[in-house]
Design an enzyme around this catalytic site. Sequence first.
Site, short mmCIF file in Angstrom:
data_model
loop_
_atom_site.label_atom_id
_atom_site.label_comp_id
_atom_site.label_asym_id
_atom_site.label_seq_id
_atom_site.Cartn_x
_atom_site.Cartn_y
_atom_site.Cartn_z
N SER A 729 35.34 35.22 35.83
CA SER A 729 35.58 35.34 37.27
C SER A 729 36.80 36.19 37.61
O SER A 729 37.08 36.38 38.79
CB SER A 729 35.75 33.95 37.88
OG SER A 729 36.86 33.28 37.30
N LYS A 772 38.55 26.55 44.30
CA LYS A 772 39.34 27.76 44.52
C LYS A 772 39.72 27.92 45.99
O LYS A 772 40.85 28.34 46.30
CB LYS A 772 38.56 28.97 44.04
CG LYS A 772 38.33 29.00 42.53
CD LYS A 772 37.48 30.18 42.10
CE LYS A 772 37.25 30.17 40.60
NZ LYS A 772 36.39 31.30 40.14
#
Length: 790
Positions: A729, A772
């Site tokens: 990511s 996140k």
Amino acid sequence: IAARIARLVRPRNQSFPTQPYLLSLHGVERIRFPSPIQIDQLDILPVHNVVYSSSDGIPSRDTVEAFKHAALVLLDRLAKDSLQPQRKDDWLRVAAIVEDISEQRAAWMAHVLVAAVSSQYPDRLAFLAATDVEDRLRRATELFVKQSSIQEVSKKIASAVDESFPRQQKEYFLRQQLAAIQRELHSLQSPPASVGPGFGTGGATSELDDDDQADADDLAGLRRKIEALTVNSEERKVGVREWRRLKRIPQGSVENGVIRSYLEWLTSMPWPSNSTTTPIDVLKDPSFLTRARAQLDADHYGLDQIKRRLMEYLAVVRLRAIADTAQTQAQGDTPSTDASLGVTPTPPKKSKGVKGPILLFVGPPGTRKTSLGQSIAKALGRPFQRISLGGVRDEAEIRGHRRTYVASGPGSIVQALRKAGRNDPVILLDEVDEVGHSNFHGDPAAALLEVLDPEQNHSFNDHYINVPVDLSQVLFICTSNTLDTISAPLLDQCEVVELSGYTYDEKLHIAKRFLLPKQINANGLSDSQLTLTDDALLHVATMYTREAGVRSLERAIGAVVKFKAVEWAEWLDKENDAAGGEGNAKGNENGNEKQDGNTNVNGVGNEWRATVEPHELEKILGIPRWDGEERDREEKRGVVYGLVVTGMGEGGILPVESTALPGTGRLNLTGSLGDVIKESGEITLSWVKTHAFELGITAGRGVDPLKVPDVVDVHLHLPAGAQKKDGPSAGIAMICAFVSLLSGACVPKDIAMTGEITLRGRVTPVGGIRMKVLGAHRAQIRIACPCATS
């Protein structure tokens, strides 16, 4: 039979109160009544006409020979079995008479022998009722053959008993002597009682003493449980077979204990005949779903996806139960037309119920996966059992050990069913991801496939019980911290429900509703003696804990409550001392009050201060483990901020730093990086080199920006080198860092990004977006992520 009275006496010993007289009759002739007789009054005996039977006649030679043979076999058997010599001689004399009996006297000899032989009353009555001589001899022959067989079998049984009796008698006497010795030793070791019934015998008896009656009661209980099983069922057949083996084996042998232990496990299982399920009245109650939803909301805050899935299951169970009840009533009310046609009506099929779903809760530690299983059991009204699979390496712990092994026993699934006492409990399989894989002990993960497969678990076979066990009505709930270590076939059987973690708003509500009251009660305080403000709870959650669950939050709240409990105890002691000082020295009352006010731990006179503010937490919990450094960011060339998910399941931001230095055009990656993230760094640099001209980094196509105008090396670093980092990511953040370094443009410091990049420059979705986003919200930063994950 026409008879005359031979004797009528009154016995001296009244053994039979209902029969005060003994009557002896002597038969004269067989007679027959032309019509049935009725005796209405016993005091009047009416006269009836009778018909005398014809002459007996002479039986055939074959019938007489068969009668003689059967009589001689029986007499020989009786003579051999006789213990008295006189009795044996008598039977032999009778046998000699039978050999020489004529055909005319055969019927008379049949009467004598039938009267002398011990036979049952119905057989004698049937012989006496026969009017034809041929019929009487045939019945006498059948009776003698029957008696010969009985005598032979009785002799075999008696001889077998005689052979085993000396050994059993010796064993019995030895055991009685051993029990007496143990009682004497117990009386010597126990302290003598001064008074009471135990004086002089070592005290009162204990329930641990050997009691033959208790052992007999246990065996009787086992027999009743076996008889209560469903007729012709597999478990009853096995139970009956093992019970017969148990009765044939001596009590002191090892095999006796093994079989008895097996029968105890077999009869204690919740079979369909002795198991209870949820009553139909509970399921038909209109408030059933409402109460179940209220139970889930009372135990857990949030988790809407899981609650919705469980409510779907409960709704299906309720509708299925109502439909089965209506179908059964309709079949019962409909008149059967098959009986008039001579066809047996088909019985209604019994409903097997709704198969329970297999839920797999996946989430970081502390997200209350285990307690959620307990709440589900309460909402369903079923017993709850937990099986920990962490560290299980042996297949026998799931399926059980075979009975050929020493100290064998059933597996954990059967043990959970026995503890639950029902065939539809809620079983929590904890830590499925920690189950060992194939080894020389077997494959526990493969054994779980049969347990969790809806098409197979209706006949689960435990190696110890060795009888198919129905697991189709069991609601299995599995928990796991990750999906990476779970085998693909096992994962395919489960319905995965992800628990990504709690938001700070959810943590605040959980702390107020559950954690704080729990800690207050555990530490001996009341709600009026301690209060934490919302700002204080939020400060603890953000500055002292960083996790997806609430375990660390509960420990931090517990530390605050314990600190206040100490202050409360000291404050009570000072108040008691002040009250004692007033009673002993009234003249110094004002001085004592002033002293108490100065030394009060709260610093506010004699009043107890129960509220805890955020500024007091540093004195209680120390310096915050996480400060506001993530908000102190700088806008610099080659530095980009990315979004990560830590090992504790908490989201956060992480700077991606890059710099150029003289070298040979190589890429250096540091920061304790894994293979996947290293590959992402090489892919992103290749993409930047390919599109350097479009990005304005180079003056022409095909020019390597790391060698023109100067040959440089690029060093990419991710801080916090002590923590392992891996995953794809960080691709977008690395591209922006390389472009910023080589072009001189700076990325704004209030933007963080996440997303995987391909070699062609395509951005693909990533996971952990919720955590996140929470980390970016805590750091007060904007995020950039792929559209597919937003």
